[in-house]
Design a protein around this motif. Structure first.
Motif, PDB file in Angstrom:
ATOM      1  N   THR A 302       0.851  -1.265  -0.029  1.00 43.33           N
ATOM      2  CA  THR A 302       0.210  -0.171   0.048  1.00 43.33           C
ATOM      3  C   THR A 302       0.864   1.265   0.032  1.00 43.33           C
ATOM      4  OG1 THR A 302       0.040  -0.018   2.375  1.00 43.33           O
ATOM      5  CG2 THR A 302      -2.010  -1.030   1.306  1.00 43.33           C
ATOM      6  N   VAL A 303       0.370   2.266  -0.815  1.00 39.86           N
ATOM      7  CA  VAL A 303       1.355   3.560  -1.362  1.00 39.86           C
ATOM      8  C   VAL A 303       0.574   4.505  -0.703  1.00 39.86           C
ATOM      9  CG1 VAL A 303       2.641   4.705  -2.904  1.00 39.86           C
ATOM     10  CG2 VAL A 303       2.463   2.168  -2.892  1.00 39.86           C
ATOM     11  N   GLU A 304       1.083   5.369   0.201  1.00 42.39           N
ATOM     12  CA  GLU A 304       0.587   6.928   0.487  1.00 42.39           C
ATOM     13  C   GLU A 304       1.015   7.728  -0.470  1.00 42.39           C
ATOM     14  OE1 GLU A 304       0.127   9.969   4.192  1.00 42.39           O
ATOM     15  OE2 GLU A 304       1.685   8.292   4.392  1.00 42.39           O
ATOM     16  N   ILE A 305       0.227   8.617  -1.010  1.00 38.86           N
ATOM     17  CA  ILE A 305       0.535   9.870  -2.014  1.00 38.86           C
ATOM     18  C   ILE A 305       0.999  10.899  -1.369  1.00 38.86           C
ATOM     19  CG2 ILE A 305      -0.312  11.094  -4.046  1.00 38.86           C
ATOM     20  CD1 ILE A 305       0.128   7.760  -4.522  1.00 38.86           C
ATOM     21  N   GLY A 306       2.350  11.254  -1.412  1.00 35.78           N
ATOM     22  CA  GLY A 306       3.012  12.333  -0.930  1.00 35.78           C
ATOM     23  C   GLY A 306       2.741  13.555  -1.679  1.00 35.78           C
ATOM     24  N   ASN A 307       2.975  13.243  -3.097  1.00 40.80           N
ATOM     25  CA  ASN A 307       2.817  14.425  -4.088  1.00 40.80           C
ATOM     26  C   ASN A 307       2.453  13.678  -5.343  1.00 40.80           C
ATOM     27  OD1 ASN A 307       3.768  16.433  -6.254  1.00 40.80           O
ATOM     28  ND2 ASN A 307       4.743  17.345  -4.488  1.00 40.80           N
ATOM     29  N   THR A 308       1.161  14.525  -5.949  1.00 43.61           N
ATOM     30  CA  THR A 308       0.825  13.609  -7.258  1.00 43.61           C
ATOM     31  C   THR A 308       1.810  14.029  -8.466  1.00 43.61           C
ATOM     32  OG1 THR A 308      -0.403  15.892  -7.933  1.00 43.61           O
ATOM     33  CG2 THR A 308      -1.532  13.889  -6.620  1.00 43.61           C
ATOM     34  N   ASP A 309       2.596  14.903  -8.209  1.00 47.58           N
ATOM     35  CA  ASP A 309       3.739  15.363  -9.394  1.00 47.58           C
ATOM     36  C   ASP A 309       4.880  14.150  -9.303  1.00 47.58           C
ATOM     37  OD1 ASP A 309       4.787  16.615 -11.467  1.00 47.58           O
ATOM     38  OD2 ASP A 309       5.932  17.768 -10.290  1.00 47.58           O
ATOM     39  N   ALA A 310       4.684  13.178  -8.516  1.00 43.88           N
ATOM     40  CA  ALA A 310       5.694  12.057  -8.450  1.00 43.88           C
ATOM     41  C   ALA A 310       5.000  10.729  -8.987  1.00 43.88           C
ATOM     42  CB  ALA A 310       6.368  12.029  -7.128  1.00 43.88           C
ATOM     43  N   GLU A 311       4.290  10.956  -9.867  1.00 43.49           N
ATOM     44  CA  GLU A 311       3.476   9.833 -10.621  1.00 43.49           C
ATOM     45  C   GLU A 311       4.376   8.703 -11.286  1.00 43.49           C
ATOM     46  OE1 GLU A 311       4.986  11.551 -14.022  1.00 43.49           O
ATOM     47  OE2 GLU A 311       4.070  12.776 -12.231  1.00 43.49           O
ATOM     48  N   GLY A 312       5.475   9.160 -11.841  1.00 45.39           N
ATOM     49  CA  GLY A 312       6.353   8.319 -12.752  1.00 45.39           C
ATOM     50  C   GLY A 312       6.491   6.987 -12.020  1.00 45.39           C
ATOM     51  N   ARG A 313       6.934   7.004 -10.720  1.00 44.77           N
ATOM     52  CA  ARG A 313       7.181   5.966  -9.733  1.00 44.77           C
ATOM     53  C   ARG A 313       6.469   5.076  -9.472  1.00 44.77           C
ATOM     54  NH1 ARG A 313       9.837   9.732  -5.414  1.00 44.77           N
ATOM     55  NH2 ARG A 313      10.116  10.958  -7.383  1.00 44.77           N
ATOM     56  N   LEU A 314       5.060   5.764  -9.478  1.00 42.63           N
ATOM     57  CA  LEU A 314       3.650   4.738  -9.182  1.00 42.63           C
ATOM     58  C   LEU A 314       3.589   3.963 -10.333  1.00 42.63           C
ATOM     59  CD1 LEU A 314       1.390   7.778  -7.775  1.00 42.63           C
ATOM     60  CD2 LEU A 314       2.805   5.884  -6.363  1.00 42.63           C
ATOM     61  N   VAL A 315       3.461   4.286 -11.437  1.00 42.40           N
ATOM     62  CA  VAL A 315       3.249   3.591 -12.776  1.00 42.40           C
ATOM     63  C   VAL A 315       4.330   2.381 -13.081  1.00 42.40           C
ATOM     64  CG1 VAL A 315       1.748   5.200 -13.851  1.00 42.40           C
ATOM     65  CG2 VAL A 315       4.019   5.216 -14.505  1.00 42.40           C
ATOM     66  N   LEU A 316       5.480   2.959 -12.808  1.00 42.47           N
ATOM     67  CA  LEU A 316       6.752   1.859 -12.869  1.00 42.47           C
ATOM     68  C   LEU A 316       6.734   0.998 -11.776  1.00 42.47           C
ATOM     69  CD1 LEU A 316       9.724   4.250 -13.472  1.00 42.47           C
ATOM     70  CD2 LEU A 316       8.777   2.712 -15.005  1.00 42.47           C
ATOM     71  N   GLY A 317       6.183   1.257 -10.487  1.00 46.04           N
ATOM     72  CA  GLY A 317       5.800   0.226  -9.652  1.00 46.04           C
ATOM     73  C   GLY A 317       4.888  -0.931  -9.891  1.00 46.04           C
TER      74      GLY A 317
END
Length: 464
Positions: A302-317
């Motif tokens: 489970t991942v807490e979103i700290g900043n929506t401008d760091a989206e790349g690492r989410l899709v890569l995950g």
């Protein structure tokens, strides 16, 4: 770009290129005749490094190109790059062997690149003869891969949405006999890619995940994962206007892995190649994901979103988790991931991260030999605490409040999604050349893939 290099049999009458220094200029002129001497004197040419002069043919002489260099500069990669834009149209050949002929040819050809989708360039360009003993097919494979990466990055986002990016991947694989599939929209949720869906759902252009393979299923598995964010507004943590101007290049990781895949397939390397690209637009609407949201992931973290401008690492995950499930021998991901990498190393020197010491040493050596600069940064485990969350398994950005080690903490976040791969390496690339120079026209750029192609060609040599 590939048409800037030709075989001797394809050339018309050629003009020879002579590397000269202030010390050797007179000796070279003796071989070219009196007209050449007079022409050089008339133009005040002194063979300064990086300068060139076209010398016309005179009675008893021959046309030639004088190229100013030095003993130190001549072995450098891409030394001939400046000639690609300064020479008139025609066929040329090197008057003497260069220390590294492949790099000299690449420098010339890479400088010949033009992006012509929206503004045609009908002017004829110079062509350089490939010397005997140099593998022109290998060089053409490299040039084609670089052109794919540059063209995709240079294409603006109105013509390069998630659908178009996935289609470009499909086109390259189908042309080489590969196959694959694309998961679109809400099917991402049904098939276990919640973070890809969350990042892309606010756009009216549906998110998708492209997954393509090529090669013998029993060959060593090499998997490439690329960040395919076709445009990044920053989401609800919106970027200022000045920071959005280059966001068409935020799919540079995807563009580069596709360029590398093209090289691998053209060279018929004996690997089972897989390319996975989450193709999304990070837009803003009423259903955009928010700071403070908790997202599930394919990995179960489970991942807490700290900043929506760091989206790349989410899709890569999510994409890395999928890639890791089949335990590839080598897993490579590339992404235009952090501004912190540029602050640390600038636009021309992408960092890479890996736990594999032997692989890191191999990349460093091949990077230098191929003139494709890369620099290792550490996966410094004590910084993992910066990603702590009080209500989820992990936060996806640095929560310490200090903003330190942005590229390292991004790489550490990605490392949580890889555990089965034999080796994993992450590249935090810029994908852009801000100032034109030899071998590197301003605009979208291929970074790291020439090095990786050389490395893979050494590890998995193609059958002769």
């Amino acid at each position: 770009m590939r048409n800037s290099l030709i075989r001797k049999s394809e050339a018309g009458q050629t003009v020879q290129i002579h590397p000269v220094t202030p010390e050797t200029l007179d000796a070279v002129l003796e071989t070219l005749g009196a007209t050449a001497k007079s022409w050089v004197s008339l133009n005040g040419y002194s063979a300064a490094e990086g300068t060139s002069l076209v010398v016309p043919a005179g009675e008893g002489g021959q046309a030639a190109v004088l190229f100013g260099t030095s003993a130190e500069a001549l072995p450098q990669a891409f030394a001939l790059g400046g000639l690609a834009s300064s020479l008139p149209a025609g066929d040329y050949e090197l008057a003497q062997p260069f220390p590294d002929p492949e790099q000299a040819l690449l420098g010339f050809a890479l400088s010949s690149y033009r992006f012509t989708r929206y503004r045609k360039n009908s002017a004829s360009q110079p062509r350089l003869v490939v010397p005997e003993g140099v593998d022109i097919d290998r060089i053409q494979a490299i040039l084609d891969g670089v052109a794919i990466a540059r063209d995709l990055i240079n294409t603006p986002s109105n013509d390069m949405g998630p659908e178009e990016l996935a289609a470009a991947i499909s086109k390259v694989f189908e042309a080489n006999g590969g196959k694959g599939s694309v998961i679109v929209g809400d099917d991402l949720l049904a098939q276990g890619f919640p973070m890809v869906h969350a990042v892309g759902r606010a756009s009216d252009r549906a998110p998708r995940l492209a997954d393509f393979t090529w090669g013998d299923e029993n060959a060593p598995k090499v998997t490439l994962v690329g960040k395919g964010v076709v445009f990044d507004t920053g989401g609800l943590d919106i970027k200022p206007s000045s920071s959005m101007l280059l966001m068409k290049k935020d799919m540079g990781g995807a563009a580069n892995v596709l360029g590398l895949a093209s090289m691998i397939m053209a060279a018929k390397l004996p690997v089972r190649l897989r390319v996975i690209v989450p193709c999304v637009e990070n837009a803003i609407s009423g259903n955009a994901f928010r700071p403070g949201d908790i997202l599930p992931s394919r990995k179960g973290i489970t991942v807490e979103i700290g900043n929506t401008d760091a989206e790349g690492r989410l899709v890569l995950g999510d994409a890395l988790a999928l890639a890791d499930e089949e335990s590839p021998e080598l897993l490579i991901d590339m992404a235009t991931l952090t501004g912190a990498a540029r602050v640390a190393l600038g636009p021309d020197l992408p960092p890479f991260y890996t736990h594999d010491e032997d692989l890191a040493e191999e990349i460093a050596l091949v990077s230098e030999a191929s003139a494709d600069p890369l620099w290792r940064l550490p996966l410094w485990q004590p910084y993992m605490k910066y990603l702590d969350s009080k209500i989820a398994d992990i936060n996806h950005v640095n929560t310490s409040g200090a903003g330190f080690a942005g590229s390292i903490t991004a790489a550490l976040f990605l490392s949580r999604f890889v555990e089965n791969a034999g080796s994993w390496v992450h590249f935090d690339i810029f994908g852009w050349t801000p100032i034109e120079r030899a071998g590197k026209p301003a605009g979208g750029e291929a970074q790291g893939i020439r090095c990786l192609f050389d490395l893979l060609s050494e590890r998995y040599p193609a059958a002769k």
